[in-house]
Write a protein that holds these residues in place. Structure first.
Motif, PDB file in Angstrom:
ATOM      1  N   ALA A 117      -1.735   0.878  -1.089  1.00  0.00           N
ATOM      2  CA  ALA A 117      -2.148  -0.344  -0.381  1.00  0.00           C
ATOM      3  C   ALA A 117      -1.361  -0.532   0.913  1.00  0.00           C
ATOM      4  CB  ALA A 117      -1.956  -1.558  -1.289  1.00  0.00           C
ATOM      5  N   ALA A 118      -0.114  -0.029   0.934  1.00  0.00           N
ATOM      6  CA  ALA A 118       0.724  -0.176   2.127  1.00  0.00           C
ATOM      7  C   ALA A 118       0.398   0.847   3.203  1.00  0.00           C
ATOM      8  CB  ALA A 118       2.197  -0.074   1.738  1.00  0.00           C
ATOM      9  N   GLY A 119      -0.412   1.873   2.858  1.00  0.00           N
ATOM     10  CA  GLY A 119      -0.849   2.769   3.918  1.00  0.00           C
ATOM     11  C   GLY A 119      -0.700   4.254   3.671  1.00  0.00           C
ATOM     12  N   PHE A 120      -0.079   4.668   2.571  1.00  0.00           N
ATOM     13  CA  PHE A 120       0.022   6.099   2.277  1.00  0.00           C
ATOM     14  C   PHE A 120      -1.221   6.537   1.503  1.00  0.00           C
ATOM     15  CE2 PHE A 120       4.764   7.547   2.364  1.00  0.00           C
ATOM     16  CZ  PHE A 120       4.860   7.153   3.682  1.00  0.00           C
ATOM     17  N   ASP A 121      -1.881   7.596   1.977  1.00  0.00           N
ATOM     18  CA  ASP A 121      -2.999   8.137   1.218  1.00  0.00           C
ATOM     19  C   ASP A 121      -2.465   8.945   0.028  1.00  0.00           C
ATOM     20  OD1 ASP A 121      -2.173  10.640   2.214  1.00  0.00           O
ATOM     21  OD2 ASP A 121      -3.744  10.698   3.735  1.00  0.00           O
ATOM     22  N   ASP A 122      -3.374   9.432  -0.818  1.00  0.00           N
ATOM     23  CA  ASP A 122      -2.943  10.088  -2.039  1.00  0.00           C
ATOM     24  C   ASP A 122      -2.224  11.407  -1.781  1.00  0.00           C
ATOM     25  OD1 ASP A 122      -3.974   7.947  -3.384  1.00  0.00           O
ATOM     26  OD2 ASP A 122      -5.480   9.071  -4.510  1.00  0.00           O
ATOM     27  N   GLY A 123      -2.565  12.085  -0.692  1.00  0.00           N
ATOM     28  CA  GLY A 123      -1.838  13.304  -0.350  1.00  0.00           C
ATOM     29  C   GLY A 123      -0.380  13.016  -0.038  1.00  0.00           C
ATOM     30  N   ARG A 124      -0.125  11.947   0.700  1.00  0.00           N
ATOM     31  CA  ARG A 124       1.257  11.564   1.001  1.00  0.00           C
ATOM     32  C   ARG A 124       1.981  11.098  -0.271  1.00  0.00           C
ATOM     33  NH1 ARG A 124      -1.604  10.726   5.626  1.00  0.00           N
ATOM     34  NH2 ARG A 124      -0.550  11.229   7.596  1.00  0.00           N
ATOM     35  N   ILE A 125       1.276  10.403  -1.142  1.00  0.00           N
ATOM     36  CA  ILE A 125       1.886   9.999  -2.409  1.00  0.00           C
ATOM     37  C   ILE A 125       2.284  11.229  -3.215  1.00  0.00           C
ATOM     38  CG2 ILE A 125       1.404   8.888  -4.635  1.00  0.00           C
ATOM     39  CD1 ILE A 125      -0.315   6.847  -3.021  1.00  0.00           C
ATOM     40  N   LEU A 126       1.442  12.256  -3.208  1.00  0.00           N
ATOM     41  CA  LEU A 126       1.793  13.509  -3.880  1.00  0.00           C
ATOM     42  C   LEU A 126       3.046  14.127  -3.267  1.00  0.00           C
ATOM     43  CD1 LEU A 126       1.252  15.847  -5.846  1.00  0.00           C
ATOM     44  CD2 LEU A 126      -0.310  16.800  -4.123  1.00  0.00           C
ATOM     45  N   GLU A 127       3.139  14.101  -1.941  1.00  0.00           N
ATOM     46  CA  GLU A 127       4.351  14.628  -1.296  1.00  0.00           C
ATOM     47  C   GLU A 127       5.592  13.880  -1.771  1.00  0.00           C
ATOM     48  OE1 GLU A 127       4.174  14.991   2.978  1.00  0.00           O
ATOM     49  OE2 GLU A 127       2.082  15.643   2.901  1.00  0.00           O
ATOM     50  N   VAL A 128       5.509  12.551  -1.829  1.00  0.00           N
ATOM     51  CA  VAL A 128       6.641  11.750  -2.313  1.00  0.00           C
ATOM     52  C   VAL A 128       6.981  12.140  -3.736  1.00  0.00           C
ATOM     53  CG1 VAL A 128       7.439   9.422  -2.870  1.00  0.00           C
ATOM     54  CG2 VAL A 128       6.119   9.816  -0.774  1.00  0.00           C
ATOM     55  N   ASN A 129       5.969  12.235  -4.585  1.00  0.00           N
ATOM     56  CA  ASN A 129       6.183  12.613  -5.984  1.00  0.00           C
ATOM     57  C   ASN A 129       6.920  13.941  -6.098  1.00  0.00           C
ATOM     58  OD1 ASN A 129       4.897  14.502  -8.227  1.00  0.00           O
ATOM     59  ND2 ASN A 129       5.032  12.434  -9.089  1.00  0.00           N
ATOM     60  N   GLN A 130       6.516  14.916  -5.303  1.00  0.00           N
ATOM     61  CA  GLN A 130       7.121  16.238  -5.406  1.00  0.00           C
ATOM     62  C   GLN A 130       8.557  16.256  -4.888  1.00  0.00           C
ATOM     63  OE1 GLN A 130       5.509  19.286  -6.898  1.00  0.00           O
ATOM     64  NE2 GLN A 130       4.936  17.300  -7.779  1.00  0.00           N
ATOM     65  N   VAL A 131       8.842  15.489  -3.845  1.00  0.00           N
ATOM     66  CA  VAL A 131      10.219  15.406  -3.355  1.00  0.00           C
ATOM     67  C   VAL A 131      11.110  14.727  -4.390  1.00  0.00           C
ATOM     68  CG1 VAL A 131      11.714  14.372  -1.593  1.00  0.00           C
ATOM     69  CG2 VAL A 131       9.593  15.506  -0.915  1.00  0.00           C
ATOM     70  N   ARG A 135       3.395   1.130  -8.835  1.00  0.00           N
ATOM     71  CA  ARG A 135       4.103   1.555  -7.619  1.00  0.00           C
ATOM     72  C   ARG A 135       3.214   2.459  -6.757  1.00  0.00           C
ATOM     73  NH1 ARG A 135       8.097  -1.975  -6.602  1.00  0.00           N
ATOM     74  NH2 ARG A 135       9.474  -2.250  -8.402  1.00  0.00           N
ATOM     75  N   ILE A 136       2.442   3.316  -7.387  1.00  0.00           N
ATOM     76  CA  ILE A 136       1.516   4.153  -6.629  1.00  0.00           C
ATOM     77  C   ILE A 136       0.464   3.281  -5.943  1.00  0.00           C
ATOM     78  CG2 ILE A 136      -0.412   5.770  -6.915  1.00  0.00           C
ATOM     79  CD1 ILE A 136       1.327   7.401  -8.778  1.00  0.00           C
ATOM     80  N   GLU A 137      -0.061   2.319  -6.665  1.00  0.00           N
ATOM     81  CA  GLU A 137      -1.068   1.432  -6.068  1.00  0.00           C
ATOM     82  C   GLU A 137      -0.488   0.655  -4.897  1.00  0.00           C
ATOM     83  OE1 GLU A 137      -2.284  -0.827  -9.445  1.00  0.00           O
ATOM     84  OE2 GLU A 137      -3.562   0.775 -10.255  1.00  0.00           O
ATOM     85  N   ALA A 138       0.749   0.203  -5.022  1.00  0.00           N
ATOM     86  CA  ALA A 138       1.393  -0.532  -3.923  1.00  0.00           C
ATOM     87  C   ALA A 138       1.623   0.378  -2.724  1.00  0.00           C
ATOM     88  CB  ALA A 138       2.717  -1.125  -4.405  1.00  0.00           C
ATOM     89  N   THR A 139       1.992   1.629  -2.973  1.00  0.00           N
ATOM     90  CA  THR A 139       2.215   2.580  -1.877  1.00  0.00           C
ATOM     91  C   THR A 139       0.910   2.893  -1.173  1.00  0.00           C
ATOM     92  OG1 THR A 139       4.076   3.517  -3.117  1.00  0.00           O
ATOM     93  CG2 THR A 139       3.193   4.834  -1.317  1.00  0.00           C
TER      94      THR A 139
END
Length: 202
Positions: free
Chosen positions: A149-163, A143-147
């Motif tokens: 690939a869809a355009g979120f960088d790792d900083g944004r993925i971290l934000e999603v994780n924390q929320v 799911r992280i890899e798909a996110t």
């Protein structure tokens, strides 16, 4: 609420000072915060986490989408308290009832393609997997890899994780203590994102 709590008028000392930092109009303190009143230090920790994860100027993801993630996680956890509060906040942020209604219907149906960008939809799928299957390492990595690939960088993925992590914590606080919205003013939040120490709800 299934445990005792200290209302604002009966509070004093450290508890009163924390209530004064987080209260909204007419000295209203949300019930999720009242639930911490017997241990003010845990209220302080909760508010710091909430403010920094959802309402900090350094976040790159728009606040409306962070709230959307929170509504979705809360819906998956059947936490009506957080759904009601944060959908009201989401609707206020969008200032567009049609858009807010479309988002709510998409979250309820679990169908995201017509309402969200591919990156947002992928982030919601990651949020879903992390909430429902937190032990499923292979799926979460996918799911992280798909996110990404869809355009979120790792900083944004971290934000999603924390929320997602925050809302799972908040949902369990509410559900585990029988917190309801009785007497709450729905949708208030700390609006001053530029000042991380401003916790006032307005």
């Amino acid at each position: 609420m299934w445990i005792s709590h200290i209302p604002y008028p009966q509070s004093e000392g450290r508890l009163r000072s924390l209530y004064d930092r987080i209260k909204g109009p007419d000295d209203n303190v949300d019930n999720i915060m009242l639930a911490h009143s017997l241990r003010p230090h845990s209220m302080e920790g909760h508010m710091a986490l909430y403010k920094y994860v959802l309402h900090h100027a350094s976040n790159a993801i728009p606040k409306w989408f962070l709230e959307t993630i929170g509504v979705y996680v809360s819906s998956l956890n059947a936490c009506a308290y957080c759904v009601d509060h944060h959908f009201a906040g989401l609707r206020r942020l969008l200032n567009n009832d049609d858009r807010a209604g479309a988002i709510r219907r998409a979250l309820q149906a679990g169908v995201f393609t017509d309402v969200f960008t591919p990156a947002e939809a992928a982030a919601l799928r990651y949020a879903e997997a992390l909430t429902l299957k937190p032990q499923a390492a292979d799926e979460l990595r996918s799911r992280i890899e798909a996110t990404r690939a869809a355009g979120f960088d790792d900083g944004r993925i971290l934000e999603v994780n924390q929320v997602v992590a925050y809302f799972n914590y908040a949902n369990r606080t509410v559900l585990g203590l029988g917190v309801t919205t009785d007497g709450d003013i729905l949708g208030l939040s700390p609006g001053n994102s530029n000042n991380p120490d401003d916790w006032s709800h307005g």
